[in-house]
Design a protein around this motif. Structure first.
Motif, mmCIF file in Angstrom:
data_model
loop_
_atom_site.group_PDB
_atom_site.id
_atom_site.type_symbol
_atom_site.label_atom_id
_atom_site.label_comp_id
_atom_site.label_asym_id
_atom_site.label_seq_id
_atom_site.Cartn_x
_atom_site.Cartn_y
_atom_site.Cartn_z
ATOM 1 N N GLY A 104 0.704 -1.151 0.064
ATOM 2 C CA GLY A 104 0.018 0.088 -0.180
ATOM 3 C C GLY A 104 0.753 1.254 -0.069
ATOM 4 N N ASN A 105 1.683 1.664 1.027
ATOM 5 C CA ASN A 105 2.274 2.885 1.062
ATOM 6 C C ASN A 105 3.309 2.994 0.059
ATOM 7 N N LEU A 106 3.976 1.868 -0.449
ATOM 8 C CA LEU A 106 4.776 1.807 -1.512
ATOM 9 C C LEU A 106 4.200 2.294 -2.828
ATOM 10 N N ARG A 107 2.977 1.719 -3.018
ATOM 11 C CA ARG A 107 2.272 2.174 -4.194
ATOM 12 C C ARG A 107 2.061 3.414 -4.361
ATOM 13 N N GLN A 108 1.327 3.918 -3.218
ATOM 14 C CA GLN A 108 1.039 5.318 -3.255
ATOM 15 C C GLN A 108 2.194 6.267 -3.579
ATOM 16 N N ALA A 109 3.708 5.966 -2.846
ATOM 17 C CA ALA A 109 4.704 6.609 -3.526
ATOM 18 C C ALA A 109 4.980 6.603 -4.771
ATOM 19 N N ALA A 110 4.873 5.368 -5.440
ATOM 20 C CA ALA A 110 5.173 5.123 -6.869
ATOM 21 C C ALA A 110 4.341 6.092 -7.713
ATOM 22 N N ILE A 111 3.030 6.015 -7.256
ATOM 23 C CA ILE A 111 1.941 6.842 -7.794
ATOM 24 C C ILE A 111 2.276 8.276 -7.798
ATOM 25 N N ASP A 112 2.604 8.918 -6.568
ATOM 26 C CA ASP A 112 3.267 9.944 -6.398
ATOM 27 C C ASP A 112 4.472 10.756 -7.331
ATOM 28 N N ARG A 113 5.366 9.555 -7.287
ATOM 29 C CA ARG A 113 6.614 9.864 -8.098
ATOM 30 C C ARG A 113 6.317 10.248 -9.581
ATOM 31 N N PHE A 114 5.451 9.164 -9.939
ATOM 32 C CA PHE A 114 5.130 9.517 -11.531
ATOM 33 C C PHE A 114 4.200 10.475 -11.814
ATOM 34 N N SER A 115 3.378 10.998 -10.884
ATOM 35 C CA SER A 115 2.303 12.030 -11.094
ATOM 36 C C SER A 115 2.877 13.433 -10.578
ATOM 37 N N LYS A 116 3.843 13.479 -10.317
ATOM 38 C CA LYS A 116 4.813 14.875 -9.869
ATOM 39 C C LYS A 116 4.589 15.607 -11.315
ATOM 40 N N PRO A 117 4.218 16.978 -11.247
ATOM 41 C CA PRO A 117 4.403 17.698 -12.361
ATOM 42 C C PRO A 117 5.793 17.779 -13.135
ATOM 43 N N ASP A 118 6.900 17.773 -12.222
ATOM 44 C CA ASP A 118 8.092 17.876 -12.816
ATOM 45 C C ASP A 118 8.781 16.506 -12.641
ATOM 46 N N SER A 119 8.136 15.242 -12.465
ATOM 47 C CA SER A 119 8.565 14.082 -12.545
ATOM 48 C C SER A 119 9.582 13.518 -13.781
ATOM 49 N N ASP A 120 10.356 12.970 -13.727
ATOM 50 C CA ASP A 120 11.274 12.337 -14.752
ATOM 51 C C ASP A 120 10.991 11.002 -15.163
ATOM 52 N N ARG A 121 9.938 10.363 -14.347
ATOM 53 C CA ARG A 121 9.436 9.062 -14.493
ATOM 54 C C ARG A 121 8.690 9.104 -15.962
ATOM 55 N N PHE A 122 9.141 8.173 -16.886
ATOM 56 C CA PHE A 122 8.366 8.293 -18.389
ATOM 57 C C PHE A 122 7.410 7.113 -18.501
ATOM 58 N N VAL A 123 7.378 5.894 -17.768
ATOM 59 C CA VAL A 123 6.575 4.733 -18.170
ATOM 60 C C VAL A 123 6.112 4.395 -16.604
ATOM 61 N N PHE A 124 5.007 4.056 -16.598
ATOM 62 C CA PHE A 124 4.122 3.236 -15.460
ATOM 63 C C PHE A 124 3.768 1.860 -15.812
ATOM 64 N N LEU A 125 4.381 0.605 -15.042
ATOM 65 C CA LEU A 125 4.025 -0.542 -15.529
ATOM 66 C C LEU A 125 2.994 -0.891 -14.262
ATOM 67 N N LEU A 126 1.899 -1.478 -14.648
ATOM 68 C CA LEU A 126 0.942 -1.881 -13.929
ATOM 69 C C LEU A 126 0.264 -3.146 -14.084
ATOM 70 N N CYS A 127 0.385 -4.059 -13.192
ATOM 71 C CA CYS A 127 -0.459 -5.267 -13.147
ATOM 72 C C CYS A 127 -1.977 -5.082 -12.708
ATOM 73 N N THR A 128 -2.655 -5.533 -13.844
ATOM 74 C CA THR A 128 -4.058 -5.374 -13.375
ATOM 75 C C THR A 128 -4.578 -6.286 -12.340
ATOM 76 N N ARG A 129 -3.687 -7.174 -11.936
ATOM 77 C CA ARG A 129 -4.309 -8.211 -10.727
ATOM 78 C C ARG A 129 -3.631 -7.701 -9.638
ATOM 79 N N ALA A 130 -3.044 -6.694 -9.412
ATOM 80 C CA ALA A 130 -2.188 -6.154 -8.121
ATOM 81 C C ALA A 130 -3.280 -6.120 -6.996
ATOM 82 N N GLY A 131 -4.595 -5.694 -7.218
ATOM 83 C CA GLY A 131 -5.539 -5.541 -6.057
ATOM 84 C C GLY A 131 -5.945 -4.405 -6.049
#
Length: 131
Positions: A104-131
């Motif tokens: 949970g908390n690591l998921r939110q941290a990954a989402i936050d890093r990707f979603s930041k306006p100045d984020s350098d993250r380009f791709v988000f890999l998501l498993c649809t079965r992650a729950g």
């Protein structure tokens, strides 16, 4: 065959030959017959050429990055995400990933890093079965 959605997005299934046990060694062996095995990107090119969808991704991602876009890639199979993760590492694309192993908390941290306006993250890999 891709599925086009109303907003213009395109969805592809991940059916890479690297998914199957023992396939990587066989592909590399065959690839050595036609390509220089000492080339620095030999393994990357073997991976890309082994699956038409990776060929497409390899052509599409540089254009998406040049246009300032971000990319979400969904898969039901964690192994497909593993293969895509290897590809992203080889290409030096920064990414985030959520699958069933990410809590949970690591998921939110990954989402936050990707979603930041100045984020350098380009791709988000998501498993649809992650729950």
């Amino acid at each position: 065959m891709p599925t086009r959605i109303k907003d213009g997005s395109v969805i592809y299934n991940c059916t890479c030959t690297y998914y199957w046990t023992g396939a990587e060694e066989k592909i590399l062996g065959e690839f050595k017959e036609t390509f220089n095995p000492t080339a620095p990107d030999f393994h990357l090119q073997a991976m890309i050429q082994s699956a038409g969808k990776l060929v497409l991704i390899d052509k599409l991602l540089p254009k998406m990055k040049a246009g300032g876009h971000k990319v979400l890639i969904f898969s039901q199979m964690v192994r497909c995400l593993d293969i895509l993760e290897d590809y992203l590492i080889h290409k030096r694309y920064l990414y985030e990933r959520i699958d069933g192993r990410v809590r949970g908390n690591l998921r939110q941290a990954a989402i936050d890093r990707f979603s930041k306006p100045d984020s350098d993250r380009f791709v988000f890999l998501l498993c649809t079965r992650a729950g």
